[in-house]
Write a protein that holds these residues in place. Structure first.
Motif, PDB file in Angstrom:
ATOM      1  N   ILE A   1       0.843  -1.340   0.122  1.00 20.22           N
ATOM      2  CA  ILE A   1      -0.089   0.135   0.041  1.00 20.22           C
ATOM      3  C   ILE A   1       0.831   1.151  -0.019  1.00 20.22           C
ATOM      4  O   ILE A   1       1.926   1.231   0.775  1.00 20.22           O
ATOM      5  CB  ILE A   1      -0.864  -0.055   1.248  1.00 20.22           C
ATOM      6  CG1 ILE A   1      -1.573  -1.188   1.354  1.00 20.22           C
ATOM      7  CG2 ILE A   1      -1.693   1.303   1.387  1.00 20.22           C
ATOM      8  CD1 ILE A   1      -2.575  -1.583  -0.042  1.00 20.22           C
ATOM      9  N   ALA A   2       0.438   2.051  -0.890  1.00 19.83           N
ATOM     10  CA  ALA A   2       1.199   3.443  -0.903  1.00 19.83           C
ATOM     11  C   ALA A   2       1.060   4.250   0.319  1.00 19.83           C
ATOM     12  O   ALA A   2      -0.192   4.644   0.348  1.00 19.83           O
ATOM     13  CB  ALA A   2       0.827   4.205  -2.117  1.00 19.83           C
ATOM     14  N   PRO A   3       2.243   4.843   0.947  1.00 20.65           N
ATOM     15  CA  PRO A   3       1.859   5.643   2.020  1.00 20.65           C
ATOM     16  C   PRO A   3       1.805   6.854   1.665  1.00 20.65           C
ATOM     17  O   PRO A   3       1.065   8.141   2.410  1.00 20.65           O
ATOM     18  CB  PRO A   3       3.068   5.342   3.038  1.00 20.65           C
ATOM     19  CG  PRO A   3       4.183   5.078   1.937  1.00 20.65           C
ATOM     20  CD  PRO A   3       3.464   4.146   1.067  1.00 20.65           C
ATOM     21  N   VAL A   4       2.185   7.367   0.500  1.00 24.73           N
ATOM     22  CA  VAL A   4       1.919   8.794  -0.056  1.00 24.73           C
ATOM     23  C   VAL A   4       1.536   8.658  -1.646  1.00 24.73           C
ATOM     24  O   VAL A   4       1.717   7.762  -2.076  1.00 24.73           O
ATOM     25  CB  VAL A   4       3.274   9.670   0.087  1.00 24.73           C
ATOM     26  CG1 VAL A   4       3.412  10.154   1.631  1.00 24.73           C
ATOM     27  CG2 VAL A   4       4.271   8.829  -0.401  1.00 24.73           C
ATOM     28  N   SER A   5       1.087   9.664  -2.146  1.00 22.36           N
ATOM     29  CA  SER A   5       0.602   9.663  -3.635  1.00 22.36           C
ATOM     30  C   SER A   5       2.007  10.240  -4.310  1.00 22.36           C
ATOM     31  O   SER A   5       2.666  11.275  -3.816  1.00 22.36           O
ATOM     32  CB  SER A   5      -0.332  10.486  -3.859  1.00 22.36           C
ATOM     33  OG  SER A   5      -1.620   9.891  -3.349  1.00 22.36           O
ATOM     34  N   GLY A   6       2.201   9.805  -5.770  1.00 22.67           N
ATOM     35  CA  GLY A   6       3.368  10.394  -6.481  1.00 22.67           C
ATOM     36  C   GLY A   6       3.760   9.696  -7.813  1.00 22.67           C
ATOM     37  O   GLY A   6       2.983   8.791  -7.967  1.00 22.67           O
TER      38      GLY A   6
END
Length: 130
Positions: free
Chosen positions: A74-79
């Motif tokens: 799971i991505a902890p942040v977007s980018g």
């Protein structure tokens, strides 16, 4: 170096789904925590995104397969993905050996740096495991 004991570096930010982010300016390096790799057991395959892919906070962006299970990362942040740890294709066990250094998964250019404020510090993450 093999991290056989729980280890949660102070300079990282943590997501409740057992992912970490090392924020450096407008970029972040991402990976799974010691707890995640220990729970998975021996990692045998890593399927990451392509460079240029967009990842979204709280959404899966990769898969890690171990001798026990296949698990979404799971991505902890977007980018935007700007680098993928290519060494994991031939040596996915690096995730077990050192999930914070040689076992990093991707580097991203942050689309919303303020998302990092929603992540836990090491003390809060460690407390969440109890």
């Amino acid at each position: 170096m093999i991290l056989s004991e729980p280890n949660y570096p102070e300079n990282l930010r943590y997501h409740p789904e057992h992912d970490w982010a090392r924020i450096e300016g407008g970029e972040a390096t991402l990976g799974i925590t010691w707890y995640a790799q220990d729970s998975l057991g021996e990692v045998v395959f890593y399927d990451g995104p392509e460079v240029g892919a967009e990842i979204t906070k709280d959404q899966p962006y990769a898969e890690v397969e171990s001798v026990k299970a296949v698990s979404d990362v799971i991505a902890p942040v977007s980018g935007e993905v700007i680098a993928v740890n290519e060494t994991l294709a031939d040596a996915p066990e690096a995730i077990n050996a050192d999930s914070y250094e040689t076992g990093w998964l991707v580097k991203v250019r942050l689309t919303d740096p303020s998302e990092a404020d929603q992540l836990m510090d090491a003390a809060a993450y460690t407390a969440s495991l109890e």
